[in-house]
Design an enzyme around this catalytic site. Structure first.
Site, PDB file in Angstrom:
ATOM      1  CE  LYS A  69      -3.754  -2.171   2.498  1.00 39.77           C
ATOM      2  NZ  LYS A  69      -5.255  -1.681   3.198  1.00 39.77           N
ATOM      3  CG  ASP A 106      -8.604   0.691   4.363  1.00 37.09           C
ATOM      4  OD1 ASP A 106      -9.337   0.145   3.307  1.00 37.09           O
ATOM      5  OD2 ASP A 106      -7.483   0.561   3.958  1.00 37.09           O
TER       6      ASP A 106
HETATM    7  N1  LIG Z   1     -12.569  -5.191   7.630  1.00 34.63           N
HETATM    8  C1  LIG Z   1     -11.587  -4.077   6.863  1.00 34.63           C
HETATM    9  O1  LIG Z   1     -12.305  -4.097   5.464  1.00 34.63           O
HETATM   10  C2  LIG Z   1      -9.971  -4.134   7.319  1.00 34.63           C
HETATM   11  C3  LIG Z   1      -9.914  -3.064   6.236  1.00 34.63           C
HETATM   12  C4  LIG Z   1      -7.891  -3.143   7.722  1.00 34.63           C
HETATM   13  C5  LIG Z   1      -7.585  -3.890   8.053  1.00 34.63           C
HETATM   14  N2  LIG Z   1      -8.977  -4.890   8.926  1.00 34.63           N
HETATM   15  C6  LIG Z   1      -8.642  -5.683  10.560  1.00 34.63           C
HETATM   16  O2  LIG Z   1      -8.005  -4.680  10.542  1.00 34.63           O
HETATM   17  C7  LIG Z   1      -6.484  -4.953  11.085  1.00 34.63           C
HETATM   18  C8  LIG Z   1      -5.309  -4.153  12.213  1.00 34.63           C
HETATM   19  O3  LIG Z   1      -4.998  -3.845  11.049  1.00 34.63           O
HETATM   20  P1  LIG Z   1      -4.024  -2.572  10.322  1.00 34.63           P
HETATM   21  O4  LIG Z   1      -3.349  -3.000   8.779  1.00 34.63           O
HETATM   22  O5  LIG Z   1      -4.043  -1.662  10.851  1.00 34.63           O
HETATM   23  O6  LIG Z   1      -2.790  -3.408  11.654  1.00 34.63           O
HETATM   24  P2  LIG Z   1      -1.635  -2.628  11.478  1.00 34.63           P
HETATM   25  O7  LIG Z   1      -0.840  -1.338  11.224  1.00 34.63           O
HETATM   26  O8  LIG Z   1      -0.150  -4.263  11.719  1.00 34.63           O
HETATM   27  O9  LIG Z   1      -1.616  -2.195  13.085  1.00 34.63           O
HETATM   28  C9  LIG Z   1      -2.137  -3.390  14.441  1.00 34.63           C
HETATM   29  C10 LIG Z   1      -2.926  -2.038  15.337  1.00 34.63           C
HETATM   30  O10 LIG Z   1      -2.977  -3.195  16.509  1.00 34.63           O
HETATM   31  C11 LIG Z   1      -2.447  -3.395  17.508  1.00 34.63           C
HETATM   32  N3  LIG Z   1      -1.788  -4.479  17.995  1.00 34.63           N
HETATM   33  C12 LIG Z   1      -1.501  -5.818  16.957  1.00 34.63           C
HETATM   34  N4  LIG Z   1      -1.330  -7.014  18.017  1.00 34.63           N
HETATM   35  C13 LIG Z   1      -2.150  -6.886  19.069  1.00 34.63           C
HETATM   36  C14 LIG Z   1      -1.726  -7.644  20.316  1.00 34.63           C
HETATM   37  N5  LIG Z   1      -1.390  -8.153  20.530  1.00 34.63           N
HETATM   38  N6  LIG Z   1      -2.217  -6.772  21.576  1.00 34.63           N
HETATM   39  C15 LIG Z   1      -2.176  -5.078  21.296  1.00 34.63           C
HETATM   40  N7  LIG Z   1      -2.596  -4.818  20.184  1.00 34.63           N
HETATM   41  C16 LIG Z   1      -2.111  -4.839  19.187  1.00 34.63           C
HETATM   42  C17 LIG Z   1      -1.177  -2.840  16.860  1.00 34.63           C
HETATM   43  O11 LIG Z   1      -0.529  -2.365  18.635  1.00 34.63           O
HETATM   44  P3  LIG Z   1       1.183  -1.797  18.348  1.00 34.63           P
HETATM   45  O12 LIG Z   1       1.029  -0.559  17.664  1.00 34.63           O
HETATM   46  O13 LIG Z   1       1.650  -1.502  19.746  1.00 34.63           O
HETATM   47  O14 LIG Z   1       1.715  -3.247  17.235  1.00 34.63           O
HETATM   48  C18 LIG Z   1      -1.685  -2.210  16.014  1.00 34.63           C
HETATM   49  O15 LIG Z   1      -1.660  -0.528  16.669  1.00 34.63           O
HETATM   50  C19 LIG Z   1      -6.122  -6.397  10.952  1.00 34.63           C
HETATM   51  O16 LIG Z   1      -6.984  -7.540  11.641  1.00 34.63           O
HETATM   52  C20 LIG Z   1      -7.185  -6.809   9.926  1.00 34.63           C
HETATM   53  O17 LIG Z   1      -6.854  -7.583   8.914  1.00 34.63           O
HETATM   54  C21 LIG Z   1     -10.327  -4.442   8.228  1.00 34.63           C
END
Ligand SMILES: NC(=O)c1ccc[n+]([C@@H]2O[C@H](COP(=O)([O-])OP(=O)(O)OC[C@H]3O[C@@H](n4cnc5c(N)ncnc54)[C@H](OP(=O)(O)O)[C@@H]3O)[C@@H](O)[C@H]2O)c1
Length: 281
Positions: A69, A106
């Site tokens: 991305k 998004d």
């Molecule tokens: N429904 C949809 O269309 C859609 C769209 C986009 C994403 N998503 C989903 O949304 C989620 C996040 O996506 P993203 O792209 O934002 O991911 P990302 O950039 O990797 O960010 C992950 C976030 O979750 C936190 N996190 C991860 N593991 C954790 C844990 N064990 N305990 C507490 N906090 C934790 C991280 O905190 P730290 O900063 O401390 O690492 C960070 O703030 C994913 O599951 C993805 O599949 C869904």
């Protein structure tokens, strides 16, 4: 496929898990359009060549997913305002002159699904708590705060395991109050909307550790995780009567601008579209 088939696809690495082909193929079929949407497994070092090849191959565009991305943002010729703000694109349109335009849909997808699911929820002036500050939370925070076309919430609370990242997001958004991760449960008091934008609750990740005792009875709970469709958080919120919003609709709504370009019609996000994507879960 004929030489005139409308071509689009999704570039990712890996890309096998994507639900997008099921959705876009459904829309092509439902509209009687001769189109094809393919999974394009593109390694990071091949992204530039792959994107540049789209016009020559007759593609009308593509979606891009992890890990492309940000790199795709740098490679396209122009971007919409959301992409400019995010520094990332999830949709690439091939323009009639062969130039590439990057969109980030998004935030739009998040908000469109929220409004469609809970049309009675008053967002303007609302108090929202977002858990997580990754790429998805960045798009969500931006659209929640935006008073022009976005939700225009009054207060945005941000809680993240790594607090420095929550502060960085508040700086980036030019708004938002940081809540310590340990205080996320207490911070639920008085909120109108809770959003889980972490991967916690996803199959294989373990549930989101959050006591929702303090959550007001009418507050909406939105989990952007969609594998499973009903996460532990949503099940607990539903059981106490809170309105809930699952993550699948965000995925469906964010796909609309891309399909409008390569399908030539704005597709409905209806039950049939949802069932088409659900078949891949
Ligand atoms: N429904 C949809 O269309 C859609 C769209 C986009 C994403 N998503 C989903 O949304 C989620 C996040 O996506 P993203 O792209 O934002 O991911 P990302 O950039 O990797 O960010 C992950 C976030 O979750 C936190 N996190 C991860 N593991 C954790 C844990 N064990 N305990 C507490 N906090 C934790 C991280 O905190 P730290 O900063 O401390 O690492 C960070 O703030 C994913 O599951 C993805 O599949 C869904």
């Amino acid at each position: 496929m004929a030489g005139t088939t409308r071509l689009a696809g999704i570039m990712g690495w890996p890309v096998g898990h994507s639900l997008s082909p099921l959705l876009h193929r459904h829309w092509f079929e439902a509209h009687g359009i001769d189109g094809a949407y393919v999974k394009l497994a593109v390694a990071p070092k091949g992204l530039e060549a792959a994107l540049r090849a789209l016009p020559a191959l007759g593609f009308l565009g593509c979606n891009v997913t992890i890990p492309h991305k940000e790199h795709a943002f740098a490679l396209v010729d122009e971007r919409d305002a959301a992409a400019e703000a995010m520094g990332a694109v999830n949709t690439v349109l091939v323009l009639p002159d062969g130039r590439l335009k990057g969109l980030n849909t998004d935030g739009l997808g998040f908000l469109a699904h929220l409004r469609a699911t809970l049309p009675g929820l008053a967002l303007e002036g609302a108090r929202a708590l977002v858990l997580g500050t990754g790429g998805a939370a960045r798009a969500i925070g931006r659209v929640l705060l935006d008073p022009g076309g976005g939700a225009g919430v009054e207060t945005l609370l941000l809680a993240n395991r790594t607090e420095a990242r929550a502060r960085a997001l508040a700086d980036f958004l030019g708004g938002g109050e940081v809540v310590p991760w340990e205080a996320r449960g207490a911070a639920l008091e008085g909120v109108d909307l809770l959003v889980n934008a972490t991967p916690l609750g996803m199959a294989g990740q373990g549930p989101l550790p959050l006591d929702i005792e303090a959550l007001p009875a009418g507050a909406a709970v939105y989990d952007i995780v969609y594998r499973p469709l009903e996460t532990d958080l949503l099940a607990r919120a539903r059981a106490r009567g809170n309105p809930v919003v699952d993550g699948l609709g965000m995925l469906l709504h964010q796909a609309v601008p891309g399909f409008a370009h390569w399908g030539g019609v704005t597709p409905p996000v209806d039950r049939a579209a949802r069932e088409a994507a659900l078949a891949g879960l």
